[in-house]
Design a protein around this motif. Structure first.
Motif, mmCIF file in Angstrom:
data_model
loop_
_atom_site.group_PDB
_atom_site.id
_atom_site.type_symbol
_atom_site.label_atom_id
_atom_site.label_comp_id
_atom_site.label_asym_id
_atom_site.label_seq_id
_atom_site.Cartn_x
_atom_site.Cartn_y
_atom_site.Cartn_z
ATOM 1 N N GLN A 226 -8.772 -115.961 37.826
ATOM 2 C CA GLN A 226 -8.803 -116.319 39.245
ATOM 3 C C GLN A 226 -8.312 -115.177 40.122
ATOM 4 O OE1 GLN A 226 -6.514 -119.938 39.257
ATOM 5 N NE2 GLN A 226 -8.267 -121.235 38.699
ATOM 6 N N ARG A 227 -7.346 -114.409 39.628
ATOM 7 C CA ARG A 227 -6.874 -113.255 40.403
ATOM 8 C C ARG A 227 -7.991 -112.232 40.595
ATOM 9 N NH1 ARG A 227 -2.087 -113.597 37.265
ATOM 10 N NH2 ARG A 227 -2.732 -111.791 36.020
ATOM 11 N N GLN A 229 -11.044 -113.095 40.872
ATOM 12 C CA GLN A 229 -12.051 -113.813 41.640
ATOM 13 C C GLN A 229 -13.368 -113.951 40.877
ATOM 14 O OE1 GLN A 229 -12.311 -111.800 45.446
ATOM 15 N NE2 GLN A 229 -10.334 -112.601 46.132
ATOM 16 N N ASP A 231 -16.358 -116.008 39.023
ATOM 17 C CA ASP A 231 -16.986 -117.294 39.285
ATOM 18 C C ASP A 231 -16.616 -118.276 38.168
ATOM 19 O OD1 ASP A 231 -18.840 -116.996 37.050
ATOM 20 O OD2 ASP A 231 -19.970 -115.623 38.336
ATOM 21 N N THR A 235 -15.177 -117.414 34.477
ATOM 22 C CA THR A 235 -13.806 -117.846 34.201
ATOM 23 C C THR A 235 -13.742 -118.673 32.927
ATOM 24 O OG1 THR A 235 -13.177 -117.803 36.537
ATOM 25 C CG2 THR A 235 -11.865 -119.195 35.075
#
Length: 338
Positions: A226-227, A229, A231, A235
């Motif tokens: 998530q850091r 970013q 998708d 992820t």
């Protein structure tokens, strides 16, 4: 193999199984088969340990019960149920947990399960095409994109095979009864159903690796992805690949996890083997090429303690020499499964 497939297909036809009914799920088909036999077939999901098969059959006085591991995704769950259903319709004898079942019988049931899955998937495909019959434009579009789709499938198959080779190297005990020689082998490659067989066998290895999964690794990899970013698809691939990488290392050092997370339930609308193969290919790509996965492996790999005592406050992961898995960091800038 061709003769064995033809022989089993003929026995399945002679069994008089009804065609798969809508909504073309293994549950609905089992219900239709039970109705035709005049004897109930009950499907029950249970949390099965690694010392048990992923599915097994119990013959009661007035019904048959198929127990299946409730944590399995759709594809291996279906294969496990069809394997036990094959034992039932082919009138195989033996104990429920397969301990006393001859290897040839197990190979026969596994091959029959492949054929039953093929019949189930074909019925779902035909129904889907009937509901969305293509126009001339859509057919022309499919022909136009056919070479690209062909290359994508070949690349996917190669990546899934690489994933299985990594799992096989780290878990030599993960084996199946081959449908060709009735011997217990690490993997069976070849044949027109190669993609389906490979996906099923990858899932079996992942199931056996489950006790070494960690909730902490899952949460850490999720936050890291998530850091950057990534998708949702990338992820998920990075998180599962990190779980596999650390679990393989813990399996090799005999360090089982004490916080095994529940496996996500992946329910497909149809039995889309191509979609599942592409998902596994993304996991394999992340496992081998993502620096995010390599970072999680470096953080969570267990320690091989030397002669020096552990220092106060040590996390227990600091002194283990990290050797990345094959090609763990080879592409600069690769952050996730693209």
């Amino acid at each position: 193999m061709i003769w064995a497939r033809g022989r089993i297909a003929r026995r399945l036809r002679d069994a008089g199984l009804p065609p798969p009914p809508a909504p073309y799920t293994v549950d609905a088909w089992c219900e239709a088969i039970a109705h035709g036999r005049g004897r109930p077939i009950h499907l029950r999901g249970e949390h099965l340990g690694m010392d048990l098969p992923s599915a097994f059959l119990i013959k009661l006085e007035h019904a048959d019960v198929i127990i299946v591991d409730s944590a399995l995704p759709m594809l291996p769950r279906t294969q496990g149920i069809l394997h036990e259903l094959a034992h039932l319709v082919l009138n195989h004898s033996g104990d429920a947990l397969h301990a006393e079942v001859d290897a040839a019988i197990e190979a026969e049931a596994e091959l029959a399960a492949d054929l039953l899955f093929q019949r189930l998937a074909n019925a779902a495909t035909v129904a889907s095409r009937a509901m969305t019959s293509g126009t001339a434009n859509s057919i022309r579009s499919q022909r136009l994109w056919w070479p690209t789709s062909w290359w994508t499938d070949r690349r996917t198959d190669w990546q899934v095979n690489q994933l299985w080779m990594t799992l096989r190297a780290g878990m030599p005990e993960a084996a199946i009864i081959t449908t060709t020689t009735t011997e217990r082998v690490p993997v069976e490659i070849g044949g027109s159903r190669q993609r389906y067989r490979r996906a099923v066998e990858v899932h079996e290895a992942l199931r056996l690796l489950r006790p070494w999964y960690s909730r902490r690794v899952h949460n850490s990899a999720t936050q890291r992805a998530q850091r950057y970013q990534l998708d949702a698809t990338s992820t998920a691939a990075v998180v599962e690949a990190a779980q596999v990488a650390v679990a393989l290392r813990r399996h090799q050092t005999e360090s089982p996890s004490d916080d095994v997370p529940p496996l996500p339930q992946r329910r497909l609308a149809t039995y889309d083997v191509r979609a599942e193969a592409r998902r596994l290919a993304l996991v394999g790509l992340a496992l081998h090429d993502s620096p995010l996965v390599a970072a999680e492996l470096a953080r969570w790999s267990p320690v091989a303690y030397g002669s020096r005592p552990e220092e106060p406050g040590s996390t227990g992961f600091d002194s283990f020499p990290i050797t990345p898995l094959n090609r763990a960091v080879t592409r600069n800038g690769w952050a996730g499964a693209a």
